[in-house]
Design a protein around this motif. Structure first.
Motif, PDB file in Angstrom:
ATOM      1  N   TRP A  10      -4.190  13.901  -6.397  1.00 14.25           N
ATOM      2  CA  TRP A  10      -4.168  12.593  -7.033  1.00 14.25           C
ATOM      3  C   TRP A  10      -5.030  12.656  -8.294  1.00 14.25           C
ATOM      4  O   TRP A  10      -5.982  13.435  -8.367  1.00 14.25           O
ATOM      5  CB  TRP A  10      -4.740  11.525  -6.094  1.00 14.25           C
ATOM      6  CG  TRP A  10      -4.087  11.434  -4.756  1.00 14.25           C
ATOM      7  CD1 TRP A  10      -4.304  12.245  -3.678  1.00 14.25           C
ATOM      8  CD2 TRP A  10      -3.127  10.469  -4.340  1.00 14.25           C
ATOM      9  NE1 TRP A  10      -3.538  11.860  -2.609  1.00 14.25           N
ATOM     10  CE2 TRP A  10      -2.800  10.760  -2.993  1.00 14.25           C
ATOM     11  CE3 TRP A  10      -2.515   9.382  -4.957  1.00 14.25           C
ATOM     12  CZ2 TRP A  10      -1.893  10.012  -2.263  1.00 14.25           C
ATOM     13  CZ3 TRP A  10      -1.619   8.629  -4.226  1.00 14.25           C
ATOM     14  CH2 TRP A  10      -1.307   8.943  -2.903  1.00 14.25           C
ATOM     15  N   SER A  56      -7.178   6.765 -11.816  1.00 17.70           N
ATOM     16  CA  SER A  56      -6.568   5.755 -12.684  1.00 17.70           C
ATOM     17  C   SER A  56      -7.589   4.748 -13.182  1.00 17.70           C
ATOM     18  O   SER A  56      -7.236   3.782 -13.839  1.00 17.70           O
ATOM     19  CB  SER A  56      -5.446   5.015 -11.930  1.00 17.70           C
ATOM     20  OG  SER A  56      -5.950   4.425 -10.742  1.00 17.70           O
ATOM     21  N   SER A 102       2.567   5.827  -4.105  1.00 20.04           N
ATOM     22  CA  SER A 102       2.285   6.431  -5.410  1.00 20.04           C
ATOM     23  C   SER A 102       0.882   6.104  -5.907  1.00 20.04           C
ATOM     24  O   SER A 102       0.414   6.703  -6.881  1.00 20.04           O
ATOM     25  CB  SER A 102       3.307   5.940  -6.436  1.00 20.04           C
ATOM     26  OG  SER A 102       3.244   4.519  -6.554  1.00 20.04           O
ATOM     27  N   ALA A 103       0.215   5.168  -5.244  1.00 19.77           N
ATOM     28  CA  ALA A 103      -1.154   4.784  -5.607  1.00 19.77           C
ATOM     29  C   ALA A 103      -2.047   4.940  -4.392  1.00 19.77           C
ATOM     30  O   ALA A 103      -1.606   4.787  -3.252  1.00 19.77           O
ATOM     31  CB  ALA A 103      -1.193   3.335  -6.106  1.00 19.77           C
ATOM     32  N   THR A 133      -3.054   4.028   0.795  1.00 24.29           N
ATOM     33  CA  THR A 133      -2.001   4.293  -0.180  1.00 24.29           C
ATOM     34  C   THR A 133      -0.967   3.173  -0.148  1.00 24.29           C
ATOM     35  O   THR A 133      -0.832   2.447   0.835  1.00 24.29           O
ATOM     36  CB  THR A 133      -1.292   5.638   0.080  1.00 24.29           C
ATOM     37  OG1 THR A 133      -0.272   5.486   1.060  1.00 24.29           O
ATOM     38  CG2 THR A 133      -2.266   6.718   0.509  1.00 24.29           C
ATOM     39  N   ASP A 158       2.165  -0.273  -4.838  1.00 21.66           N
ATOM     40  CA  ASP A 158       1.730  -1.199  -5.888  1.00 21.66           C
ATOM     41  C   ASP A 158       0.256  -0.943  -6.172  1.00 21.66           C
ATOM     42  O   ASP A 158      -0.596  -1.209  -5.328  1.00 21.66           O
ATOM     43  CB  ASP A 158       1.957  -2.637  -5.437  1.00 21.66           C
ATOM     44  CG  ASP A 158       1.646  -3.662  -6.519  1.00 21.66           C
ATOM     45  OD1 ASP A 158       0.528  -3.627  -7.068  1.00 21.66           O
ATOM     46  OD2 ASP A 158       2.521  -4.496  -6.805  1.00 21.66           O
ATOM     47  N   GLU A 159      -0.031  -0.421  -7.349  1.00 21.65           N
ATOM     48  CA  GLU A 159      -1.412  -0.040  -7.678  1.00 21.65           C
ATOM     49  C   GLU A 159      -2.359  -1.234  -7.630  1.00 21.65           C
ATOM     50  O   GLU A 159      -3.498  -1.116  -7.157  1.00 21.65           O
ATOM     51  CB  GLU A 159      -1.463   0.605  -9.059  1.00 21.65           C
ATOM     52  CG  GLU A 159      -2.823   1.172  -9.424  1.00 21.65           C
ATOM     53  CD  GLU A 159      -2.804   1.956 -10.721  1.00 21.65           C
ATOM     54  OE1 GLU A 159      -3.878   2.080 -11.343  1.00 21.65           O
ATOM     55  OE2 GLU A 159      -1.722   2.444 -11.111  1.00 21.65           O
ATOM     56  N   THR A 196      -9.717   4.342  -7.594  1.00 21.91           N
ATOM     57  CA  THR A 196      -8.272   4.311  -7.414  1.00 21.91           C
ATOM     58  C   THR A 196      -7.621   5.497  -8.123  1.00 21.91           C
ATOM     59  O   THR A 196      -8.111   5.982  -9.138  1.00 21.91           O
ATOM     60  CB  THR A 196      -7.658   3.001  -7.928  1.00 21.91           C
ATOM     61  OG1 THR A 196      -8.038   2.800  -9.292  1.00 21.91           O
ATOM     62  CG2 THR A 196      -8.132   1.829  -7.090  1.00 21.91           C
ATOM     63  N   ARG A 216      -3.637   7.759  -8.830  1.00 23.48           N
ATOM     64  CA  ARG A 216      -2.171   7.805  -8.811  1.00 23.48           C
ATOM     65  C   ARG A 216      -1.738   9.189  -8.341  1.00 23.48           C
ATOM     66  O   ARG A 216      -2.382  10.196  -8.609  1.00 23.48           O
ATOM     67  CB  ARG A 216      -1.585   7.499 -10.188  1.00 23.48           C
ATOM     68  CG  ARG A 216      -2.046   8.425 -11.296  1.00 23.48           C
ATOM     69  CD  ARG A 216      -1.360   8.127 -12.619  1.00 23.48           C
ATOM     70  NE  ARG A 216      -1.886   8.962 -13.689  1.00 23.48           N
ATOM     71  CZ  ARG A 216      -1.504  10.229 -13.889  1.00 23.48           C
ATOM     72  NH1 ARG A 216      -0.605  10.791 -13.097  1.00 23.48           N
ATOM     73  NH2 ARG A 216      -2.033  10.926 -14.880  1.00 23.48           N
TER      74      ARG A 216
END
Length: 235
Positions: free
Chosen positions: A47, A50, A112-113, A187, A190-191, A219, A221
């Protein structure tokens, strides 16, 4: 449970800015395939941070058991790094490497986040440790329903279980890696939802209310994943 094994190795670190491009190519093309070819390694995921100020990289290796992380096969790789690995290790900064047991894993899949929450726990003096209160609250109350919230998908609670042995890779990086006490990875797809969940867990009414100390979060990605099954190493 979604994590592929009963233990995990959690790493977070930075690399020199001018080494980022080469690092990501090495990590994808050589390092992850090398690690996932070791018996007991099931999946590795990289990862990238972000948010500013967080360690740039978060890497999670899912392994069959804690014994995998002390195995002769794994230690041999650490003590005999490749030429490319040897060239990149000095470019690492602030390595944290936790050899952890998986206390609980909730939900399915991987978003994805991700948010990484770290914290410490304390046990009452003179009382044999059982389940720390922050862990109990997470396992019994906070995490079971978390994956059903909008924007989220899975949550994994890890506890540092044993120190990492000193190896040549650590020596090349400049000394012993820092360890991990307790960590939670959330995880989702939606970030913003993942970040809001981490903020709530770290707020006054969250982990600190149940005795957790040194609470921090960052956090990330998703960047890249590889499983041993893809290399013909099993499930």
């Amino acid at each position: 449970m979604p994590l592929l094994g009963t233990a995990a190795m959690l790493l977070s670190f930075d690399v020199d800015d001018d080494a980022i491009e080469e690092h990501d190519r090495w990590h994808t093309q050589e390092h992850l395939p090398e690690r996932l070819s070791i018996p007991g390694f099931r999946r590795g995921t990289r990862w990238v941070g972000s948010t500013s100020g967080a360690p740039r990289y978060l890497v999670l290796y899912e392994v069959e058991s804690l014994a995998t992380l002390g195995s002769a096969a794994y230690l041999d790789r650490l003590n005999h790094p490749t030429a490319w690995t040897t060239a990149l290790m000095p470019r690492y900064r602030g390595m944290t490497r936790g050899l952890c047991t998986v206390l609980g894993s909730f939900g399915f899949g991987q978003g994805s986040a991700a948010a990484l929450i770290r914290f410490s726990v304390a046990f009452a003096p003179g009382i044999a440790p059982t389940v720390a209160e922050p862990h109990r609250w997470l396992l019994e109350e906070a995490l079971p329903t978390l994956p059903r919230r909008a924007g989220l998908g899975s949550a994994h609670l890890l506890q540092g279980a044993q120190p990492a042995a000193m190896t040549n890779e650590q020596r090349i990086r400049g000394g012993a890696d820092r360890g991990v006490e307790s960590a939670l990875i959330v995880t989702g797809y939606d970030e913003a939802a993942v970040a809001a969940c981490a903020q709530a867990l770290c707020a006054t009414g969250g982990l600190p209310a149940y005795g957790a100390g040194a609470v921090s979060s960052a956090t990330y990605r998703w960047s890249y994943s590889l499983s041993s099954a893809e290399l013909g190493g099993g499930a």
